[in-house]
Design an enzyme around this catalytic site. Structure first.
Site, PDB file in Angstrom:
ATOM      1  N   ALA A  21       0.657  -1.109  -0.021  1.00  0.00           N
ATOM      2  CA  ALA A  21       0.001   0.075  -0.119  1.00  0.00           C
ATOM      3  C   ALA A  21       0.764   1.111   0.143  1.00  0.00           C
ATOM      4  O   ALA A  21       0.332   2.303  -0.436  1.00  0.00           O
ATOM      5  CB  ALA A  21      -1.138  -0.159   1.258  1.00  0.00           C
ATOM      6  N   PHE A  32      -2.988   0.946   5.353  1.00  0.00           N
ATOM      7  CA  PHE A  32      -3.774   0.586   6.456  1.00  0.00           C
ATOM      8  C   PHE A  32      -2.928   0.926   7.841  1.00  0.00           C
ATOM      9  O   PHE A  32      -3.779   1.260   8.667  1.00  0.00           O
ATOM     10  CB  PHE A  32      -3.816  -1.011   6.343  1.00  0.00           C
ATOM     11  CG  PHE A  32      -4.953  -1.612   5.452  1.00  0.00           C
ATOM     12  CD1 PHE A  32      -5.876  -0.736   5.038  1.00  0.00           C
ATOM     13  CD2 PHE A  32      -4.954  -2.966   5.235  1.00  0.00           C
ATOM     14  CE1 PHE A  32      -6.959  -1.254   4.285  1.00  0.00           C
ATOM     15  CE2 PHE A  32      -5.879  -3.384   4.436  1.00  0.00           C
ATOM     16  CZ  PHE A  32      -6.786  -2.399   3.988  1.00  0.00           C
ATOM     17  N   ILE A 100      -4.834  -3.147  -4.764  1.00  0.00           N
ATOM     18  CA  ILE A 100      -5.814  -3.595  -5.255  1.00  0.00           C
ATOM     19  C   ILE A 100      -6.329  -2.668  -6.039  1.00  0.00           C
ATOM     20  O   ILE A 100      -7.479  -2.238  -6.706  1.00  0.00           O
ATOM     21  CB  ILE A 100      -6.999  -3.991  -4.314  1.00  0.00           C
ATOM     22  CG1 ILE A 100      -7.152  -2.966  -3.296  1.00  0.00           C
ATOM     23  CG2 ILE A 100      -6.719  -5.415  -3.708  1.00  0.00           C
ATOM     24  CD1 ILE A 100      -8.383  -2.512  -2.692  1.00  0.00           C
ATOM     25  N   HIS A 118      -4.000  -9.864  -3.939  1.00  0.00           N
ATOM     26  CA  HIS A 118      -5.287  -9.582  -3.160  1.00  0.00           C
ATOM     27  C   HIS A 118      -6.256  -9.099  -4.117  1.00  0.00           C
ATOM     28  O   HIS A 118      -7.338  -8.352  -3.597  1.00  0.00           O
ATOM     29  CB  HIS A 118      -4.851  -8.579  -2.057  1.00  0.00           C
ATOM     30  CG  HIS A 118      -3.801  -9.169  -0.813  1.00  0.00           C
ATOM     31  ND1 HIS A 118      -3.303  -8.527  -0.135  1.00  0.00           N
ATOM     32  CD2 HIS A 118      -3.577 -10.347  -0.571  1.00  0.00           C
ATOM     33  CE1 HIS A 118      -2.523  -9.248   0.629  1.00  0.00           C
ATOM     34  NE2 HIS A 118      -2.805 -10.315   0.348  1.00  0.00           N
ATOM     35  N   CYS A 126     -19.097 -12.102  -8.950  1.00  0.00           N
ATOM     36  CA  CYS A 126     -19.998 -13.105  -8.621  1.00  0.00           C
ATOM     37  C   CYS A 126     -19.244 -14.173  -7.731  1.00  0.00           C
ATOM     38  O   CYS A 126     -18.346 -14.943  -8.078  1.00  0.00           O
ATOM     39  CB  CYS A 126     -21.138 -13.727  -9.313  1.00  0.00           C
ATOM     40  SG  CYS A 126     -22.183 -14.880  -8.599  1.00  0.00           S
ATOM     41  N   CYS A 129     -20.650 -17.688  -9.662  1.00  0.00           N
ATOM     42  CA  CYS A 129     -20.177 -18.077 -10.988  1.00  0.00           C
ATOM     43  C   CYS A 129     -19.054 -17.092 -11.641  1.00  0.00           C
ATOM     44  O   CYS A 129     -18.901 -17.177 -12.751  1.00  0.00           O
ATOM     45  CB  CYS A 129     -21.371 -17.988 -11.839  1.00  0.00           C
ATOM     46  SG  CYS A 129     -22.198 -16.281 -12.070  1.00  0.00           S
ATOM     47  N   CYS A 156     -26.834 -15.902 -11.456  1.00  0.00           N
ATOM     48  CA  CYS A 156     -27.326 -17.159 -10.633  1.00  0.00           C
ATOM     49  C   CYS A 156     -27.642 -16.446  -9.244  1.00  0.00           C
ATOM     50  O   CYS A 156     -27.846 -17.542  -8.388  1.00  0.00           O
ATOM     51  CB  CYS A 156     -25.960 -17.769 -10.447  1.00  0.00           C
ATOM     52  SG  CYS A 156     -24.823 -17.343  -9.363  1.00  0.00           S
ATOM     53  N   ILE A 237       9.280   6.679  -1.363  1.00  0.00           N
ATOM     54  CA  ILE A 237       9.218   5.732  -2.410  1.00  0.00           C
ATOM     55  C   ILE A 237       9.504   6.589  -3.587  1.00  0.00           C
ATOM     56  O   ILE A 237      10.404   5.969  -4.604  1.00  0.00           O
ATOM     57  CB  ILE A 237       7.942   4.953  -2.406  1.00  0.00           C
ATOM     58  CG1 ILE A 237       7.953   3.720  -1.259  1.00  0.00           C
ATOM     59  CG2 ILE A 237       7.864   4.098  -3.823  1.00  0.00           C
ATOM     60  CD1 ILE A 237       6.763   3.421  -0.831  1.00  0.00           C
TER      61      ILE A 237
END
Ligand code: NAD
Ligand code: ZN
Length: 250
Positions: A21, A32, A100, A118, A126, A129, A156, A237
């Site tokens: 992160a 986090f 993410i 992650h 879903c 499915c 579904c 960074i």
């Protein structure tokens, strides 16, 4: 310090980067565990609670749409762009990421060079499915119900979840296998912006180190794996990676 980093990078034949992160905070996405991180205000929702309780799903979607007001606008920062250049020039072969936010893809790195441990929060799927849904699609269904009904699958009737891996959810098999292969094939692993506390993800820098690679950690604070690192850079960074690109051109 960045000269030492450049020396390692020049000497390596196969570099794998592992990101967390921290590489995205300069794009405005909170991490986090920093003092301003998300966990200061929100306890994470466990996967089992999401599956078992509609109230939890509603809470999760409310949080998701709230946080997306920031995340959806985020653009890759100079750290992501420097990494994209290292991939383009062939110095870095693979980026294993815990993030993410899709910012490695947005910075121009080929999808095939990115392993997402992650998942990805820029779409939903879903749980039964795997049908994929755009977040806009899910948001309109949720808003239509006045936020009273958690979205379900149109194919579904299964539970739809943001395509990320929550605490308590099993890790995705394919990315885990690819990350293991990458960790075992590199001679230099650079861990960037991760507290290296989340497992099994943090196991990959350990695996590569045990297999004989060097390990460099770039993180503004100490991490859990400092004791086994060959070089630790406790700096920002973006500046560090930008300086690395300059040093490599010298
Ligand atoms: P973490 O929050 O545990 O650690 C981030 C580390 O980055 C901290 O030690 C912090 O000191 C450091 N850091 C932050 N900004 C920095 C900067 N500009 N320069 C140098 N260091 C900086 O993050 P983690 O280890 O990735 O674990 C958190 C988990 O949360 C991951 O599993 C990830 O999936 C998820 N997460 C992802 C995002 C995202 O996609 N951007 C954001 C929050 C959390
Ligand atoms: Zn379905």
């Amino acid at each position: 310090m960045t000269i030492a980093l450049a020396d390692y990078v020049k000497a390596a034949e196969h570099i794998v980067v592992f990101t967390g992160a921290g590489i995205s905070t300069e794009s405005g996405i909170p991490d986090f565990r920093s003092p301003t991180g998300l966990w200061q205000t929100h306890k994470p929702i466990q996967f089992q609670d999401f599956v078992n309780s509609e109230d939890c799903r509603i809470e999760a979607w409310n949080r998701k749409f709230e946080i997306d007001k920031t995340i959806a606008k985020a653009r890759p920062n100079k750290g992501h762009l420097a990494l994209a250049e290292l991939v383009k020039t062939g110095r870095v072969r693979t980026i294993i990421t815990q993030n993410i936010d899709n910012l490695h893809q947005d910075s121009g790195v080929d999808e095939g060079c990115i392993i997402e441990l992650h998942g990805n929060g820029t779409y939903a799927s879903c749980l039964d499915c795997q049908t994929r849904y755009t977040l806009d699609d899910i948001k309109s269904a949720f808003t239509e119900s006045n936020g009273m009904v958690a979205p379900t699958c149109r194919q579904c009737d299964g539970i739809v979840k943001s395509a990320t891996i929550s605490f308590g959810q099993s890790m995705p098999e394919g990315p885990m296998q690819l990350a293991e292969i990458a960790a075992l094939s590199c001679d230099l692993m650079i861990a960037i912006g991760s507290s290296l506390q989340v497992y099994p993800a943090a196991g990959f820098p350990i695996l590569s180190k045990r297999n004989g690679s060097s390990l460099i950690i770039i993180n503004r604070e100490p991490t859990e794996l400092d004791a086994i690192a060959d070089l630790i850079i406790n700096q920002e960074i973006g500046d560090t990676l930008e300086a690395l690109i300059k040093d490599l051109h010298m």
